[in-house]
Design an enzyme around this catalytic site. Structure first.
Site, short mmCIF file in Angstrom:
data_model
loop_
_atom_site.label_atom_id
_atom_site.label_comp_id
_atom_site.label_asym_id
_atom_site.label_seq_id
_atom_site.Cartn_x
_atom_site.Cartn_y
_atom_site.Cartn_z
N CYS A 1 14.11 10.15 6.49
CA CYS A 1 13.94 9.62 7.78
C CYS A 1 15.47 9.60 8.31
O CYS A 1 15.43 9.73 9.54
CB CYS A 1 13.20 8.24 7.85
SG CYS A 1 13.73 6.95 6.51
N GLU B 1 11.58 14.77 15.41
CA GLU B 1 11.88 14.72 14.03
C GLU B 1 10.88 15.71 13.32
O GLU B 1 9.76 15.77 13.64
CB GLU B 1 11.54 13.22 13.57
CG GLU B 1 11.72 13.16 12.11
CD GLU B 1 11.59 11.74 11.60
OE1 GLU B 1 10.54 11.23 11.82
OE2 GLU B 1 12.33 11.31 10.85
N GLY C 1 7.53 4.33 8.02
CA GLY C 1 6.71 5.51 8.11
C GLY C 1 6.91 5.87 9.65
O GLY C 1 8.20 5.87 10.07
N SER C 2 5.90 6.49 10.21
CA SER C 2 6.24 7.04 11.39
C SER C 2 6.40 6.21 12.68
O SER C 2 6.09 5.00 12.57
CB SER C 2 5.17 8.22 11.97
OG SER C 2 3.84 7.51 12.26
N THR C 3 6.89 6.69 13.71
CA THR C 3 7.09 6.00 14.76
C THR C 3 5.81 5.74 15.61
O THR C 3 5.75 4.49 16.10
CB THR C 3 8.13 6.91 16.02
OG1 THR C 3 9.51 6.76 15.34
CG2 THR C 3 8.29 5.99 17.14
N GLY D 1 4.38 2.99 13.78
CA GLY D 1 5.13 1.64 13.97
C GLY D 1 4.88 0.84 15.10
O GLY D 1 4.77 -0.26 15.21
N LYS E 1 0.94 -1.11 -0.08
CA LYS E 1 -0.10 0.06 0.06
C LYS E 1 0.83 1.13 -0.01
O LYS E 1 1.55 1.35 0.80
CB LYS E 1 -0.80 -0.01 1.34
CG LYS E 1 -1.76 1.13 1.05
CD LYS E 1 -2.38 1.69 2.56
CE LYS E 1 -1.52 2.55 3.21
NZ LYS E 1 -1.63 4.02 2.80
N GLU F 1 10.77 0.47 9.72
CA GLU F 1 11.80 1.48 9.42
C GLU F 1 11.16 2.66 9.63
O GLU F 1 10.26 3.33 9.19
CB GLU F 1 12.14 1.16 8.16
CG GLU F 1 13.55 1.85 7.84
CD GLU F 1 13.48 3.18 7.27
OE1 GLU F 1 13.70 4.11 8.21
OE2 GLU F 1 13.58 3.34 6.00
#
Lengths: 497, 332
Positions: A290, A387, A234-236, A239, A182, A256
């Protein structure tokens, strides 16, 4: 004399953007059951195309197609045969590279020189590299006969849409898995052009399926019981959620996630090249990387002069129309992302860091931000910890290598770091002590399919690229693989300078 | 200055600080060891990084009106050069006429910056170019090898200046430089600069023989400290001659010099620049590495002859909309 370059826009017609795009399931472009979604050209803030999106029902169908393809065709095929398909896709990317570069620039907002010279060629390289491994899996050092996992569910971000797609699809297919992937809802186009290349390569139906939509589709995909492996970039925050949802299911997971990379400049560094590396580290892809080198750590003895020189250099960056071949910094991917960056910049200024930004003119339409540098930031400020994911650099100073190391490691993240020194032993000593997945020595943001990439701490786990990237898509001799990574961790803890 | 004192100064390499320099730079030239410390203490140049940056800038796309402006600018920066053993009075006259009227069919084509010849032919060029605004440059100091005594080099430079040259192109003693006798190189540049009087001094580093970018940076600073008005890459007799990364290092040096002294010095890549495309890449580097204030024939030159005809042909292509080829351009 004041001589300026004339605009050199690449023709948007090369992209052949159609009005409407469809998801790719079981080898066919089919209508999704979700609502249509407009994808925006961030360079102009206007609608680019409409994309039909999918629902949980479509995800079911895609996963079922991937399972069928895995059981009936792909897992029975020899590695050499799989490699042929991958080579064919790689050549397809190379053949349509100009079109892909323009599509990506229109949909993402990044400058054409980056899509042309980096994204597209590196995407092709990932297929070429992994094609070579497809018939040599027994030589990876992962046991005598590593086996595919089955169906991989993959979710990729909007910052490198085509590259991330290639970077995830190529190793999965080489290892013998089938894929449901996706793309991000703001950048679905280049992967759908890649789907045409995949279809033209006669890849058996169902081996690669592309479902479109926002986070809910991604959630339906990663939590789908028919998936054997999840790979997410993607974002933490997302995740962390995925890790919760998958806990106890026995499914393999690689994450990641975000980063807050440190670029450490010692006083003996080749300064002009260090400046180039820092510029590349934080303004490449508008800082939406990232592994961006978003924290600059400069040795105090050169800090003042170095920052002046850096500002001087940043002042020459050309910000503007992403399709112009002379543009260095393009558009931020979306209005929402621009808003988030601006909020963090405001927070930095409010917390008392010195704000400097380039005086370059910005286009009136589209999502743009001047390259920004915060000097005299302190480690406790939000801009030093969070970030930002935009063209915003924060600078700190240090006096000794130990201090540099402790400041660089003082982060919830651990994806990348850069060390700038002409002294080899110091570079090696720093690399051993830095808690980051990728450490660049006298360079930054260099990528190769053969080099593994991944993070420590909140930057995620698992590696992509190289033999260790393939290991994430294979049933392996775990003791050998994990034993290797454990000894590396122990060495890091005990490292001295 | 007597021969004996000249030799003594060159050998002891103890030099007086230049009054114009800020203290830290003046201190760098007080004696051989401080000069050495200063030059060896300059930040290094990373070869991978500098070549990557040069290659990146070379992908700038220059189109339409900016291309025509760049071509005109490049023509006005050319030092039209003949440096052959076979040079004759006639050849120098032809070249001088070409410098004043590069394209007879398009008299609005800018004149070149200078004509560059050997000292014994400088007077011919001075005669031909009088009142035109085109400068006469003359190579001296036993060009191209530079292998002779300082007296001979000084005499050679004097010959050029006496003939009326506006600019003197000297070569540094690469042997002395590579063996670390920086003071000797410094003193020779100072001595030649004294002989030049009002003529501007171009110091040829012969970067192809210096081998590393670190050396190019050191030699650039050495030449600037000693009073060179221009730093120039090459004689054109050694390969490699000018390259983009080397010119980047030198442009950075003059930019840093200006930041520290307020004084703007000039750069001249020479040799190996043959096409308009090459020349435009150098202009991009001038603009983005040093800054727009160097986009001026007073501060940037091309030491090249063959590039002029290509620039003229490309200029005609821009104006006439088609390419007519080398038969429409004078060969001189």
């Amino acid at each position: 004399m004041d001589w300026d370059y004339a605009p050199a826009p690449e023709s948007s017609a090369i992209a052949g953007i159609r009005d409407r795009y469809l998801p790719f399931v079981n080898g066919e472009f089919v209508e999704g059951n979700g609502a249509d979604l407009d994808t925006i050209n961030p360079g102009r803030a206007e609608r680019l195309a409409t994309v039909s999106t999918t629902t949980a029902e479509d995800v079911d169908r895609a996963v079922a197609a991937a399972r069928r393809a895995y059981q009936r065709v792909w897992s029975r095929m020899s590695g050499a045969e799989r490699g042929k398909y991958l080579f064919r896709i790689a050549r397809g990317i190379a053949e349509r590279s100009r079109e892909l570069a323009v599509v990506e620039t229109l949909d993402n907002g990044k400058p054409i020189k980056e899509t042309r010279d980096f994204d597209v060629p590196t995407a092709a390289q990932h297929f070429f590299y992994h094609a070579g491994w497809a018939d040599k899996l027994q030589h990876l050092g992962l046991g005598p006969a590593p086996a595919a996992l089955g169906v991989a569910g993959q979710v990729i971000p909007w910052n490198f849409p085509l590259l991330m797609a290639s970077w995830k699809i190529a190793p999965a297919l080489a290892a013998g898995n089938t894929v449901v992937i996706k793309p991000a809802e703001t950048t679905p186009l280049s992967i759908l052009v890649l789907a045409e290349i995949i279809a033209d390569a006669d890849l058996p139906p169902g081996v690669v399926n592309i479902v479109t939509g926002a986070g809910d589709v991604g959630e339906a995909l990663v939590t789908h019981p028919g998936i054997d492996k999840v790979a997410f970039t993607g974002s933490t925050a997302v995740g962390r959620r995925i890790q919760h949802q998958l806990a106890g299911t026995g499914r393999k997971l690689t994450l990641e996630l975000g980063g807050k990379g440190a670029n450490i400049v010692f006083d003996d560094a080749a300064q002009d090249q260090a400046i180039e590396g820092i510029v590349n580290g934080i303004f490449f892809n508008q800082g939406q990387v990232c592994c961006a080198g978003s924290r600059l750590l400069v040795q105090e003895s050169i800090a003042e002069e170095f920052t002046d020189r850096l500002k001087d250099r940043v002042e020459t960056l050309r910000v503007g129309d992403p399709l112009d071949k002379n543009t260095d910094v393009g558009a931020i991917n979306s209005a929402a992302q621009l808003g988030r960056i601006k909020d963090l910049v405001a927070a930095g200024a409010a917390e008392g860091a010195d704000l400097w930004s380039s005086s370059c003119p910005l286009p009136s339409n589209g999502y743009y931000l001047s390259p920004t540098i915060f000097t005299s930031a302190t480690p406790s400020m939000r801009i030093s910890r969070e970030e930002i994911f935009g063209p915003v650099l924060t600078t700190l100073t240090f006096r000794t290598p130990e201090e540099a190391l402790s400041k660089a490691n003082n982060s919830a993240y651990g994806l990348s770091a850069g060390v700038w020194t002409e002294k080899g032993s110091r570079a090696m000593g720093m690399a051993a002590g830095l808690r980051a997945g990728v450490i660049w020595d006298n360079t930054f943001n260099r990528f190769d399919p053969a080099a593994s990439f991944g993070g420590y701490k909140e930057s995620g786990f698992g590696r992509e690229g190289g033999p260790s990237g393939l290991a994430a898509y294979l049933e392996t001799d775990d003791e050998a693989v994990l034993g290797g990574s454990r000894s590396r961790t122990a060495k890091d803890e005990g490292a001295t300078l | 200055m007597s021969t004996a004192t000249t030799r003594a100064r060159a050998e002891s390499a103890v030099v007086e600080p230049s009054p114009a320099l800020p203290a830290h730079l003046a201190d760098a030239t007080t004696d051989e060891s401080s000069l050495r410390r200063f030059l060896l203490g300059l930040p290094g140049v990373d070869p991978v990084g500098i070549e990557q940056r040069a290659a990146g800038l070379a992908t700038r796309s220059i189109k339409r009106e900016s291309k025509l402006a760049a071509i005109d600018l490049a023509i006005s920066m050319v030092d039209l050069t003949t440096l052959e053993g076979a040079d004759t009075v006639g050849k120098v006259r032809n070249l001088s006429r070409k410098a004043m009227l590069p394209d007879p069919d398009h008299p609005d084509t800018p004149r070149t910056a200078a004509v560059c010849v050997y000292p014994d032919l400088a007077a011919v060029a001075v005669d031909e170019l009088r009142g035109s605004g085109v400068k006469v440059a003359s190579v001296a100091t036993m060009f191209p090898s530079g292998r002779s005594s300082l007296e001979v080099k000084l005499a050679d430079a004097r010959l050029a200046v006496d003939a009326g040259a506006d600019e003197v192109d000297m070569v540094i003693d690469r042997g002395a430089f590579l063996s670390g006798r920086f003071g000797q190189v410094f003193e020779q540049i100072r001595a030649i600069k004294e002989v030049c009087g009002p003529a501007r001094l171009k110091v040829i580093l012969e970067t192809g023989e210096l081998a590393t970018y670190d050396n190019v940076r050191r030699a650039s600073w050495l030449a600037l400290l000693a009073g060179g008005d221009f730093i120039k890459t090459s004689t054109g007799k050694v390969s490699p001659a000018a390259t983009l990364p080397v010119t980047h290092v030198m442009l950075q040096a003059v930019k840093d010099w200006k930041a520290q002294t307020g004084e703007q010095r000039a750069v001249k890549p020479a040799g190996g620049i043959r096409t308009s495309k090459d020349a435009i890449r150098y202009l991009v580097a001038v603009k983005e590495v040093a800054g727009v204030e160097w986009l001026d024939p007073h501060y940037f030159r091309f030491g090249a002859s063959s590039v002029l005809n290509d620039l003229i042909m490309q200029r005609r292509t821009q104006l006439e909309g088609h390419y007519s080829g080398p038969d429409y351009v004078t060969v001189d």
